[in-house]
Design an enzyme around this catalytic site. Structure first.
Site, mmCIF file in Angstrom:
data_model
loop_
_atom_site.group_PDB
_atom_site.id
_atom_site.type_symbol
_atom_site.label_atom_id
_atom_site.label_comp_id
_atom_site.label_asym_id
_atom_site.label_seq_id
_atom_site.Cartn_x
_atom_site.Cartn_y
_atom_site.Cartn_z
ATOM 1 N N ALA A 20 -6.789 -27.391 16.598
ATOM 2 C CA ALA A 20 -5.357 -27.677 16.661
ATOM 3 C C ALA A 20 -4.725 -27.032 17.883
ATOM 4 O O ALA A 20 -5.165 -25.986 18.358
ATOM 5 C CB ALA A 20 -4.666 -27.196 15.396
ATOM 6 N N HIS A 148 5.228 -24.900 33.278
ATOM 7 C CA HIS A 148 6.279 -24.982 34.298
ATOM 8 C C HIS A 148 6.749 -23.621 34.758
ATOM 9 O O HIS A 148 7.789 -23.500 35.406
ATOM 10 C CB HIS A 148 7.462 -25.801 33.778
ATOM 11 C CG HIS A 148 7.192 -27.266 33.746
ATOM 12 N ND1 HIS A 148 8.056 -28.186 33.192
ATOM 13 C CD2 HIS A 148 6.121 -27.985 34.193
ATOM 14 C CE1 HIS A 148 7.534 -29.396 33.306
ATOM 15 N NE2 HIS A 148 6.367 -29.292 33.903
ATOM 16 N N GLY A 285 -9.878 -7.240 -8.013
ATOM 17 C CA GLY A 285 -10.458 -6.726 -9.241
ATOM 18 C C GLY A 285 -11.193 -5.429 -9.016
ATOM 19 O O GLY A 285 -11.564 -5.090 -7.884
ATOM 20 N N SER A 286 -11.382 -4.680 -10.083
ATOM 21 C CA SER A 286 -12.167 -3.452 -10.030
ATOM 22 C C SER A 286 -12.678 -3.173 -11.437
ATOM 23 O O SER A 286 -12.091 -3.631 -12.423
ATOM 24 C CB SER A 286 -11.317 -2.276 -9.534
ATOM 25 O OG SER A 286 -10.242 -2.035 -10.434
ATOM 26 N N PHE A 354 -10.712 -0.581 2.131
ATOM 27 C CA PHE A 354 -9.505 0.235 2.187
ATOM 28 C C PHE A 354 -9.744 1.525 2.978
ATOM 29 O O PHE A 354 -10.841 2.075 2.961
ATOM 30 C CB PHE A 354 -9.036 0.572 0.770
ATOM 31 C CG PHE A 354 -8.261 -0.536 0.124
ATOM 32 C CD1 PHE A 354 -6.886 -0.472 0.023
ATOM 33 C CD2 PHE A 354 -8.915 -1.658 -0.354
ATOM 34 C CE1 PHE A 354 -6.169 -1.498 -0.561
ATOM 35 C CE2 PHE A 354 -8.207 -2.688 -0.939
ATOM 36 C CZ PHE A 354 -6.824 -2.616 -1.039
ATOM 37 N N LYS A 389 -9.966 1.269 -14.203
ATOM 38 C CA LYS A 389 -10.485 2.412 -13.452
ATOM 39 C C LYS A 389 -10.425 3.655 -14.332
ATOM 40 O O LYS A 389 -9.850 3.643 -15.437
ATOM 41 C CB LYS A 389 -9.689 2.630 -12.168
ATOM 42 C CG LYS A 389 -8.251 3.073 -12.402
ATOM 43 C CD LYS A 389 -7.541 3.352 -11.086
ATOM 44 C CE LYS A 389 -6.138 3.915 -11.344
ATOM 45 N NZ LYS A 389 -5.437 4.247 -10.090
ATOM 46 N N GLU A 405 -1.349 -5.657 -6.242
ATOM 47 C CA GLU A 405 -1.780 -6.845 -5.507
ATOM 48 C C GLU A 405 -1.179 -8.107 -6.107
ATOM 49 O O GLU A 405 -0.796 -9.035 -5.384
ATOM 50 C CB GLU A 405 -3.304 -6.912 -5.478
ATOM 51 C CG GLU A 405 -3.908 -5.906 -4.507
ATOM 52 C CD GLU A 405 -5.380 -5.622 -4.735
ATOM 53 O OE1 GLU A 405 -5.932 -4.760 -4.018
ATOM 54 O OE2 GLU A 405 -5.977 -6.262 -5.620
#
Length: 473
Positions: A20, A148, A285-286, A354, A389, A405
């Site tokens: 594009a 130009h 996810g964790s 992270f 966690k 998130e």
């Protein structure tokens, strides 16, 4: 004539394929406060007793001004004054420079495209003079060809009749590069009147070379509408002139998208951006804890299959290395890439681990939130699975990072796909989303599957189906 739907389908494909390009005219800059060529020349035309509204050859008017003055000083000063204002990119510029488009051409003298790219954290390689064509800026994200010239180099800008006649001498190879891009890329012409002799000549050469095999390009044009002050004869003339212009552009492969108002262009570009981003999927996810229904091996298999199938369907997957699922996402994606995608890893997988080693918890929290915002900024679909966690006492808690998130994805108007059946954060997100069912029509046929399905094939197929339906335009 092309419909917006046809344009979106073909141009989205061109963006995804890396083919594009954008060609920007003065109309793209006008909403930010810059003048077009006619308004730039208006006071100069007044000085030589010409009515700019009666003139159609603006390059000739600029030449008359130069001839009368004996030099370009007046033109250069006007150009510098008009385009040195400190303005912000308008929404159309912002959208076009956020999109993963790598080639921008413009006849504008301002810096809006460069500024837009910078604000989108993209590194632009700007070409103003021919000597720059042979150099490549390191780590560039986009090339900007200023056909130009530039307001900061007003004395070299293309404005007068002489400038056009001597274009190939002052800007050698620019026409050749543009000709090559017009042959190999799909262009969107925006804010452009197609009255530029340079472009007209290049399009004619391509038509001569390729005949019926010329590539399809697109442009926006405001439809002629009869106003209360316009007679039937005046309207008929303007409409006939527009129809002839449309037919002439078709000879060069340029399909016209008509709009009733310029604001419709912004709406189309917003839809374009959403469609492009819908091809980018973030898997959130964790897992520190598992259960009998979703043991460790099954969660890993789900993450693997999701990433693998998404890649096979042409999506780009982003992973933040979520605890307990990140490696499976990566393995699933890589297996698909190495077997079916010619090992083009960067085109299909984005890895965003992270930042680590931040001792201060408040600083870490702030940096991780900003990092999540940057990750989700470039993704149009967010899948949420499990999400738990250990807390400081070693007990299971819902992963607040997954919930954050989700909140960011909502703010970004992402497509939300919560795999509530896996429990924890995903189940909480599912409940929140289902409580506002009318806002998620794309999940209408999938609520039960997302909450109760434990068969991996059925669950993965449902996710792929939702994502594919939202990707189509």
């Amino acid at each position: 004539m092309a419909t917006p739907k046809q344009f979106l389908r073909e141009y989205v494909k061109a963006i995804r394929d890396g083919n594009a390009a954008v060609f920007a005219g003065a109309g793209l800059s006008r909403p930010s406060g810059f003048v077009d060529w006619k308004e730039l020349l208006r006071p100069l035309a007044d000085d030589i007793d010409l009515n700019i509204d009666e003139e159609h050859d603006l390059a000739a008017v600029a030449q008359y001004v130069r001839n009368k003055a004996g030099n370009r000083a007046t033109i250069n000063s006007s150009l510098l004054d008009a385009f040195s204002k400190d303005v912000s990119p308008n929404e159309n510029v912002s959208i076009l420079t956020r999109l993963p488009i790598h080639t921008y051409w413009t006849t504008n003298y301002d810096h809006l495209i460069e500024t837009g790219l910078q604000e989108a954290n993209r590194n632009s390689d700007v070409k103003i003079e021919y000597k720059q064509l042979s150099t490549t800026k390191r780590d560039r994200d986009a090339i900007v060809y200023k056909m130009h010239g530039d307001a900061d180099h007003a004395s070299d800008a293309v404005l007068t009749k002489d400038d056009y006649i001597q274009y190939d001498r002052h800007y050698p190879l620019f026409r050749k590069v543009l000709q090559s891009d017009l042959i190999s890329k799909t262009f969107l012409f925006i804010g452009f009147s197609f009255e530029d002799p340079n472009l007209d000549s290049i399009l004619g050469q391509i038509k001569l070379l390729l005949d019926e095999n010329i590539r399809t390009h697109y442009c926006f044009m405001k439809k002629v509408i009869q106003t209360a002050s316009m007679t039937d004869e005046e309207f008929g003339y303007q409409k006939a002139r527009q129809d002839l212009r449309e037919d002439d552009l078709k000879r060069y492969g340029v399909q016209t998208i008509f709009v009733n108002d310029y604001s419709e262009i912004t709406d189309i570009l917003r839809t374009l951006e959403r469609a492009v981003l819908s091809n980018n999927v973030f898997i959130s996810g964790s897992a520190d804890f598992y259960n009998d229904e979703w043991p460790n091996a099954k969660i890993e298999d789900l993450a693997y299959q999701l990433a693998n199938q998404l890649i096979q369907e042409g999506f780009k997957v982003t992973s933040g290395f979520g605890l307990g699922i990140g490696s499976s996402v990566i393995n699933g994606a890589l297996d698909a890439i190495y077997t079916k995608k010619f090992k083009h890893i960067d085109e299909h997988l984005c890895l965003r681990p992270f930042p680590q080693g931040i001792a201060d918890p408040n600083e870490r929290k702030a940096k991780w939130k900003k990092y999540r915002e940057e990750i989700l900024y470039n993704n149009g679909v967010a899948i949420f699975m499990i999400g738990n966690k250990k807390n400081m006492q070693g007990e299971k808690v819902i992963a607040d990072g997954c919930l954050q998130e989700y909140q960011i994805a909502e703010e970004n108007k992402c497509i939300i796909i919560p795999l509530g059946t896996t429990g924890d954060a995903a189940a909480s997100i599912y409940d929140t989303v289902k409580a506002a069912k009318p806002n998620y029509p794309y999940l209408e046929s999938y609520w039960e599957i997302l909450r109760t399905e434990t068969n991996l094939d059925n669950l993965v197929n449902a996710v792929i189906s939702i994502a594919k339906n939202q990707r189509s335009v």
